[in-house]
Every structure is written in structure tokens, then in C-alpha cells.
Design a protein around this motif. Structure first.
Motif, short mmCIF file in Angstrom:
data_model
loop_
_atom_site.label_atom_id
_atom_site.label_comp_id
_atom_site.label_asym_id
_atom_site.label_seq_id
_atom_site.Cartn_x
_atom_site.Cartn_y
_atom_site.Cartn_z
N HIS A 539 16.90 -20.05 -45.75
CA HIS A 539 16.52 -19.25 -46.54
C HIS A 539 15.01 -19.70 -47.12
O HIS A 539 14.18 -18.73 -46.99
CB HIS A 539 17.40 -18.65 -47.80
CG HIS A 539 16.84 -17.76 -48.83
ND1 HIS A 539 16.08 -16.64 -48.11
CD2 HIS A 539 16.87 -17.49 -49.66
CE1 HIS A 539 15.85 -15.82 -49.28
NE2 HIS A 539 16.32 -16.51 -50.29
N ALA A 540 15.22 -20.78 -47.58
CA ALA A 540 13.69 -21.41 -48.15
C ALA A 540 12.76 -21.38 -47.13
O ALA A 540 11.40 -21.21 -47.28
CB ALA A 540 14.11 -22.74 -48.88
N THR A 541 13.03 -22.22 -45.83
CA THR A 541 12.06 -22.38 -45.00
C THR A 541 11.47 -21.10 -44.35
O THR A 541 10.36 -21.27 -43.82
CB THR A 541 12.47 -23.30 -44.01
OG1 THR A 541 13.83 -22.57 -43.31
CG2 THR A 541 13.23 -24.64 -44.43
N THR A 542 12.07 -20.03 -44.45
CA THR A 542 11.70 -18.89 -43.91
C THR A 542 10.27 -18.22 -44.74
O THR A 542 9.61 -17.68 -44.23
CB THR A 542 12.83 -17.92 -43.81
OG1 THR A 542 13.03 -17.54 -45.19
CG2 THR A 542 14.07 -17.87 -43.08
N PHE A 543 10.32 -18.53 -46.06
CA PHE A 543 9.15 -18.50 -46.72
C PHE A 543 7.84 -19.13 -46.34
O PHE A 543 6.74 -18.46 -46.60
CB PHE A 543 9.47 -18.66 -48.24
CG PHE A 543 10.37 -17.80 -48.67
CD1 PHE A 543 9.92 -16.37 -49.35
CD2 PHE A 543 11.68 -17.91 -48.94
CE1 PHE A 543 10.77 -15.44 -49.80
CE2 PHE A 543 12.52 -17.20 -49.51
CZ PHE A 543 11.99 -15.75 -49.96
N ASP A 673 19.57 -11.34 -43.86
CA ASP A 673 19.74 -11.05 -45.37
C ASP A 673 20.43 -12.32 -45.87
O ASP A 673 21.30 -12.24 -46.10
CB ASP A 673 20.36 -9.84 -45.65
CG ASP A 673 20.07 -9.56 -47.07
OD1 ASP A 673 19.54 -10.40 -47.96
OD2 ASP A 673 20.22 -8.45 -47.49
N TYR A 674 19.58 -13.45 -46.25
CA TYR A 674 20.02 -14.39 -46.50
C TYR A 674 20.76 -14.46 -48.15
O TYR A 674 21.93 -15.20 -48.43
CB TYR A 674 19.20 -15.62 -46.63
CG TYR A 674 19.03 -16.13 -45.24
CD1 TYR A 674 19.76 -17.20 -44.59
CD2 TYR A 674 17.75 -15.75 -44.67
CE1 TYR A 674 19.57 -17.54 -43.39
CE2 TYR A 674 17.43 -16.37 -43.37
CZ TYR A 674 18.07 -17.14 -42.73
OH TYR A 674 17.88 -17.68 -41.62
N GLU A 675 20.23 -13.77 -48.77
CA GLU A 675 20.51 -13.79 -50.46
C GLU A 675 21.87 -13.32 -50.70
O GLU A 675 22.66 -13.78 -51.29
CB GLU A 675 19.58 -13.01 -51.18
CG GLU A 675 17.98 -13.57 -51.27
CD GLU A 675 17.03 -12.72 -51.88
OE1 GLU A 675 17.74 -11.56 -52.52
OE2 GLU A 675 15.84 -13.17 -52.19
N ILE A 676 22.50 -12.18 -49.97
CA ILE A 676 23.64 -11.47 -50.07
C ILE A 676 24.93 -12.85 -49.80
O ILE A 676 25.69 -12.94 -50.66
CB ILE A 676 23.84 -10.42 -49.29
CG1 ILE A 676 25.14 -9.86 -49.89
CG2 ILE A 676 23.70 -10.26 -48.17
CD1 ILE A 676 25.40 -8.37 -49.04
N TRP A 677 24.46 -13.34 -48.51
CA TRP A 677 25.45 -14.36 -48.19
C TRP A 677 25.39 -15.76 -49.10
O TRP A 677 26.54 -16.16 -49.12
CB TRP A 677 25.43 -14.78 -46.67
CG TRP A 677 25.49 -13.37 -45.67
CD1 TRP A 677 24.73 -12.72 -45.01
CD2 TRP A 677 26.90 -13.04 -45.77
NE1 TRP A 677 25.53 -11.66 -44.66
CE2 TRP A 677 26.76 -11.75 -44.86
CE3 TRP A 677 28.02 -13.25 -46.10
CZ2 TRP A 677 28.08 -11.07 -44.64
CZ3 TRP A 677 29.38 -12.52 -45.78
CH2 TRP A 677 29.17 -11.53 -45.01
N LEU A 678 24.29 -15.96 -49.61
CA LEU A 678 24.19 -17.15 -50.58
C LEU A 678 25.01 -16.77 -51.77
O LEU A 678 25.76 -17.74 -52.44
CB LEU A 678 22.89 -17.40 -51.12
CG LEU A 678 22.13 -18.01 -49.65
CD1 LEU A 678 20.49 -18.51 -50.12
CD2 LEU A 678 22.56 -19.68 -49.49
N ARG A 679 24.92 -15.43 -52.20
CA ARG A 679 25.66 -15.18 -53.39
C ARG A 679 27.29 -15.17 -53.07
O ARG A 679 28.02 -15.73 -53.80
CB ARG A 679 25.29 -13.87 -53.67
CG ARG A 679 24.01 -13.77 -54.52
CD ARG A 679 23.88 -12.44 -55.38
NE ARG A 679 23.86 -11.39 -54.53
CZ ARG A 679 22.91 -10.63 -54.12
NH1 ARG A 679 21.57 -11.13 -54.14
NH2 ARG A 679 22.97 -9.59 -53.14
#
Length: 711
Positions: A539-543, A673-679
Motif C-alpha cells: 500500500h505504501a509503495t504504490t504512493f 483497494d488496500y485500505e479496506i483490507w488493511l482495516r
């Protein structure tokens, strides 16, 4: 090929000749008879049926020492030709589509015709520039032949005009004006694209099947008839035709030679006459079917199959253009000199130390040629530096030096990873990657593992550091540079095995995932945590526009602390968006569907590879995969039968849901969509303070959290 003769432009050209034929007919009469004969000689299947008994008798009398057909070229000829072609820059711009999709769609067939045309043109161009010289433009062109009109079209034009279904062959032609006005007597050789050449080849001899050979013979006779009536300068001089048979991976050569003056010209029984002539007055040679293209569709120019095709093309060009400036024998004779030169350039010193502590050079030769293997079957790994536990290395970078002592060899093999301690901070342990000695440049490019692990990974980690990207789930770049060796350095050409060797130092250290699995130290909580930690990094490296591209067990370690966590290593094969990059690793077990199909990464590739990793860690079984096609078939079967989802569901419903989600992205370029799966994963991990710990920070000041309250 119905209606008027496809060679109508050629057939009239012989009508004014007045010489007599061996059979007593005048040349105009013979030309007229051949013209009518050729107009009716239009069906390859009828000719093949007439040759069926002949084929069977040859097959029954064939033995291992004497096959049904002799080969056009023996191995000695091919080896000499291979030596002559050393260093020739053959290229292929378009890949042949993979065999698994070879007949699945018109698009695959269109790509195949483009690839054949590209291959044939590149081969002829390379041969022209090598043997005939660069002072004149190549007098040859390539085009596809349409069956109904027997006109010639460049493949791209035929496809754009919706004439793909009518294409029957690709021809290497003598260039003269517009391609569409080309004549059959200008054909040097023909290539037939038949999807079943490799599959239908006879197992004992690896020769093409009899129907395929029969079709090749039919086209060869058509070309000989056109040459007999043609007006090209070379047509009457050449009584030999080469027909190439190819599919998406394999290829072979059929050579037909004979004098058509012995042909009985009876227009009422053209196929019987042709069959009789072939049996009594011709010489047919057929090569074994060998690989030309690899699994990814790239041409392997040095393979026997490709060499056979190139040598056939060379002989066709010799017939048409004339004697080359350089002969095969002349260029092949330089092989020994080139080999010796390469060997002398690659000598390097060994790391063996004599009694007085100085290094004694030990010369060793490396070459891409086939080399003898030692009787005991052992060879020293390339770039071996004999570093052992207790060895001390001094690392030099710009204006500073640091010393490290090796305490453990974490990964053994040709490319070991060392656990080391800094001499300045003995309590701090780091991972130390050692690259290849500079003198091993060419061998290291043949085996890129060392370069990816050290130089390339150094570049990627440096970019992350410059962009302010940091996380405990990412390796930290401690230092990089080159090794300083003890004793006197002989400058830029120093042959000491450690001098100038690139080194990468990272932290933290941990237990590799394969070791945890082998000792049964990977449970349900580990699966959830490993997936969550790796997703946080992705998620971070995609930015910052970075994709990992090589997620596998060997690139994940568990760091033992009060709350153990996982670090994703192996960033040497990462892809930098909008930049040149080495591309993804084609890992048959853990590579994504898109990467295996297209040879590049899409936004969902890393997430899919992570699922295969967790599946493997949870006891999932992979079949033995030997090719890209097998890997793609397994993926399709595993997802459709829900094998992966069921295995992850045994560990956690959250992991099963994530596997279902990734399943919908397989082979598509859509982002995750990384954020929903990280949650969701964060809430399932025991002992985590969700929504409080900022794990990723970027240069623009925006923090990316591993989990936030709420879903």
C-alpha cells in the motif's frame, strides 16, 4: 486456389522461347502445357492422397539409422553455421503467441503471422548484412500469400483488410516494385503456419506428420512450376525449393529438388503426374521438428530449429543473390580465435591463500560455450569469494569506511546472505549481500540473481529513502559500496576476488519464511499477520510508484521481538512506474496471472502473488510446473474450483474473503483497494492497537496507517 492460375503473370513469359525440351516438344508448347497443368494443380489434399502409399512404404522401410527421409542439413553443417553466426545481432520485434492461446482467437493468429513475417525478415536481414555486406540495400522482402486470390500482402495490410482467414503461407520474395504485384517465380522460400506441427510430429523421428509433409511438397511443386515459366533471373537456375513448417514453438524444413523437364504433362491427370514425378525424379529431404520459439514467444536464434530455418534461408538467398562476400567456412574458422579472446578477457584470481598470507592468482576461464563438466560433477559457483563465519569485510563508500564481521550464513548456495555485526556497534546485527566480482560481469548477466540482489536492490532502497518512505515492514538501507581487500591493490585491473565487489547492507535480520515452515513455526496468527504486514508495504509503495514483482517465501523474514512482525525483502526486481525497469520475475509458482501472460506487472500483481504465498504457507500444494502454460492452467483450475479460497478459509474467513477479492482481479490491470483490507486484517490480529500506530511515512508528510478505527 480456384479460378485463374495464381502465376498468370509468370506463365506467359515463357511463351516466346524457342528451344526444344528433352521430350521433343518445342518450348512454347511445353510452356503452354505447364501453364494449363498448373491451373489445375490447386488442391494439396488430392496430391497427399496420391502419395499416401509412397509415404507408408517409406515409413515401413525406415529404421533408426536410415529414416524415411534424409535430413537437409547434418549436425556438422549446423554447428559450422552456428560458429559463423557468432555475434550476429538477430532481432525479433513481435513475440509469437503462446501455444496455449495459439488457436484461441483471430487476434492470436494475426499476431502469429506478424511474428513469422518479423522473424523471416530479421533472419534474412541478418544474413544479408553478415555474408553479403552493408554497402547495398537488401533486395528481398516478406509478404503473406492469400489462398483465394494468390496475391501477396504484408501481414499488417492483410489483417487490416479482414483477409486473415485466407492467408495460407508467408513468402520470402525477390523485391521488385509493389508487393501486391509480386509473382510466384520471385519466391525464394515459403513458410507455412500450421498450429499442429510440433504435436503431430512422429515421435520416433520427430519428423512432421505425413499430411503436413504432403502440403509442403504441394507448395514446393507450385513454386517449381512457376519458376519453369517465370522470367526472374534466378528462376530457371534453381530446381530446389525450401518450405518451412512452423507453429507457435516449433519448426522444421522440407526441401524438394528436381528437374521438371522430366514431368509428364497431362492436364487430365495432373495429380498422378505430379506424384509419379515426385517418386521417380525428385529428392525430398525433411528435417526433425525442433524448438524455435521459447514459452514466451521469443526466438532462440541459437537453437537447432532456428539454425535449420536460417540455413535454409541462407541457401535460398545464395540461389537468388549469388555468391556471398564471406563464406560460412571463413566466418566459422574465426570461432577459435573469438573463443580464446573471450576466455582471456574473463580470467580472474581465486581467493585461495598461500602460506605467507598473500593471494596466489588462479586462472579460470568462463565462456557461454558448452564446457566440459568435471568428472565429479562439481563446479565452483561463479563469483565465489569464500567468505566464512568470522570473516571481516571493510566496506568503502565515498568518504567513509565501515567494518562488518560475519556471524552467520543465513542463505547458502551460489548467492549467500550473511548475518553480520558492525565493528562500531557490535550489538547491532545486519544482513549483508555480496555481489559478483567485476571480472564476472558477463557470467553475472547470464545469471542475474546477484545483480538484482545487490546493485538493483540498492537502487530501489535508495529511491525509497529519498522519497521518505519508511516502515518497520520494509528493509532499511544501512549502507552500500564496494569491498576493500587487504594488501596492495593493482588498480582498476586488480584481480583480487574481493576488490571492487559490490555490497549491500540492510536491517533488520530475521528468520526466513522457508525455515519457519520447515520447523512448523507458522500458524494461523502468522498467516494473518504476514498478509497484513506485506499489504501495508505494498500500500505504501504504490504512493511512490514502486511494485515489488517478486513476492515469494525466500523474500519474507520474521523479525523476533515482543510482537513479531514480517519484513518484505527482495526489492531488486521491483518495477519503477514510468521508468525503465528489469521487469517482473517470471516465478511459475508465485507470479501473477498478468505477469505470466504479458511479461509485466499490473496494479493487482503483487496482491495476487501474496495470496499464493499465504496459500503455500497454509499448506497449499502446488503441482510440478515446468512452463508458463502449465502455470496458467493451474491458476485457472485452482481459482475456478475454489481450491485457494477453501485453503485460506480454513485459516481465517478474512483471508478467504481477501482471496475471493483477488480472484476477481486476476489477469486484469485494476488496482487493489488496500485500505479496506488493511482495516479488516488489522481487526483480526490479536494484540494490535488499531488506528493509533502510524507505520508508513512519506516525504510529503502524509502518513499511511496499518489500520484505522471503523470499517
Amino acid at each position: 486456389m480456384e479460378g485463374d492460375s495464381p502465376d498468370r503473370l509468370s506463365f506467359g513469359s515463357g511463351a516466346n522461347k524457342s528451344s526444344s525440351s528433352p521430350g521433343g516438344k518445342s518450348q512454347p508448347s511445353l510452356a503452354s502445357g505447364l501453364k494449363d497443368f498448373s491451373r489445375k494443380f490447386v488442391d494439396s489434399e488430392i496430391l497427399t492422397s496420391k502419395l499416401q502409399d509412397w509415404f507408408h512404404s517409406l515409413s515401413e522401410n525406415a529404421t533408426s539409422k536410415k529414416p524415411a527421409f534424409e535430413v537437409p542439413f547434418n549436425l556438422t553443417e549446423l554447428q559450422k553455421f552456428d560458429y559463423a553466426l557468432e555475434g550476429v545481432p538477430f532481432q525479433q520485434l513481435i513475440r509469437m503467441p503462446s501455444a496455449i492461446y495459439a488457436s484461441a482467437s483471430d487476434a492470436a493468429e494475426a499476431t502469429a503471422y506478424l511474428a513469422i513475417e518479423d522473424f523471416l525478415h530479421a533472419g534474412a536481414k541478418g544474413l544479408w548484412e553478415t555474408f553479403w555486406g552493408l554497402d547495398k540495400p537488401m533486395p528481398l522482402t516478406v509478404a503473406c500469400l492469400h489462398s483465394s486470390s494468390s496475391k501477396f500482402y504484408p501481414a499488417e495490410k492483410a489483417i487490416s483488410r479482414w483477409k486473415l482467414n485466407g492467408l495460407c503461407a508467408t513468402a520470402l520474395l525477390l523485391k521488385s516494385g509493389r508487393v501486391s504485384h509480386s509473382r510466384w517465380d520471385q519466391i525464394l522460400e515459403l513458410v507455412l503456419l500450421r498450429p499442429d506441427v510440433g504435436n503431430l510430429s512422429m515421435e520416433s523421428t520427430r519428423r512432421p506428420s505425413l499430411p503436413v509433409i504432403g502440403e509442403a511438397i504441394f507448395f514446393a511443386i507450385r513454386v517449381l512450376l512457376s519458376r519453369s515459366l517465370g522470367k526472374s533471373n534466378f528462376s530457371n537456375k534453381s530446381s530446389c525449393v525450401y518450405v518451412l513448417l512452423v507453429d507457435s514453438q516449433h519448426g522444421g524444413v522440407v526441401r524438394v529438388e528436381g528437374d521438371l523437364s522430366n514431368l509428364e504433362v497431362d492436364v487430365n491427370r495432373v495429380y498422378d503426374c505430379a506424384a509419379d514425378w515426385l517418386k521417380k525424379h525428385s529428392d525430398v529431404k525433411v528435417s526433425p521438428v525442433d524448438r524455435i520459439w521459447n514459452k514466451l514467444g521469443n526466438a532462440n536464434w541459437g537453437d537447432i530449429g532456428a539454425l535449420q530455418v536460417l540455413l535454409a534461408t541462407f541457401h535460398c538467398m545464395f540461389q537468388c543473390i549469388g555468391k556471398p562476400k564471406k563464406s560460412i567456412e571463413d566466418l566459422a574458422a574465426e570461432h577459435s580465435f573469438r573463443l580464446q579472446k573471450r576466455r582471456s578477457e574473463r580470467e580472474f584470481g581465486s581467493s585461495k591463500v598461500n602460506g605467507n598470507g598473500s593471494f596466489r592468482p588462479h586462472l579460470r576461464s568462463y565462456s557461454p560455450e558448452i564446457v566440459e563438466v568435471d568428472e565429479d560433477g562439481s563446479r565452483e559457483p561463479e563469483g565465489t569469494t569464500n567468505l566464512e563465519v568470522g570473516s571481516i569485510l571493510w566496506l568503502e563508500e565515498s568518504n567513509w569506511q565501515k567494518g562488518f564481521q560475519i556471524t552467520e550464513i543465513l542463505v547458502t548456495g551460489d548467492h549467500p546472505v550473511y548475518v553480520s555485526t558492525s565493528l562500531e556497534e557490535p550489538r547491532k546485527s545486519v544482513l549483508l549481500y555480496v555481489g559478483s566480482h567485476p571480472s564476472q560481469l558477463e557470467p553475472s548477466w547470464e545469471d542475474m540473481t546477484s545483480w538484482y540482489r545487490v546493485q538493483r536492490q540498492t537502487k530501489i532502497l535508495s529511491i525509497m529513502k529519498q522519497k521518505g518512505l519508511s516502515s518497520k515492514y520494509l528493509p532499511e538501507l544501512v549502507g552500500s559500496g564496494k569491498i576493500m581487500h587487504p594488501g596492495r591493490c593493482s588498480g582498476s585491473r586488480c584481480e583480487h576476488p574481493l576488490c571492487g565487489t559490490p555490497v549491500l547492507v540492510t536491517s533488520p535480520i530475521g528468520q526466513p519464511l522457508p525455515a519457519l515452515l520447515s520447523f512448523g513455526q507458522f500458524g494461523q496468527d502468522d498467516a494473518l499477520k504476514c498478509c497484513h504486514n506485506c499489504l501495508s508495504v505494498l500500500h505504501a509503495t504504490t504512493f511512490v510508484g514502486i511494485r515489488h514483482g517478486d513476492i515469494c517465501p525466500e523474500n519474507v523474514i520474521r523479525v523476533s521481538t515482543k510482537n513479531p512482525y514480517y519484513v518484505l525483502l527482495g526489492w531488486g526486481r521491483a518495477v519503477l512506474e514510468e521508468r525503465e525497469s528489469p521487469g517482473p520475475s517470471l516465478n511459475l509458482l508465485f507470479g501473477s496471472t498478468f505477469a505470466l501472460q504479458e511479461g509485466k506487472l499490473c496494479p493487482a500483481s503483487d496482491a495476487e502473488s501474496l495470496i499464493y504465498l499465504i496459500y503455500f504457507c497454509c499448506g497449499g500444494v502446488f503441482p510440478k510446473l515446468g512452463s508458463v502454460e502449465e502455470a496458467l492452467k493451474w491458476r485457472e483450475k485452482a481459482w475456478s474450483k475454489r481450491l485457494i479460497q477453501q485453503k485460506l478459509g480454513e485459516v481465517s474467513p478474512v483471508l478467504k474473503a481477501f482471496a475471493d477479492y483477488v480472484d476477481s482481479l486476476c489477469g486484469t490491470p485494476y488496482p487493489v483497494d488496500y485500505e479496506i483490507w488493511l482495516r479488516r486484517l488489522g481487526r483480526s490480529i490479536s494484540g494490535e492497537e488499531h488506528g493509533k500506530e502510524a507505520l508508513i511515512s512519506t516525504a510529503n508528510g502524509r502518513g499511511e496507517s496499518s489500520g484505522t478505527s471503523g470499517s
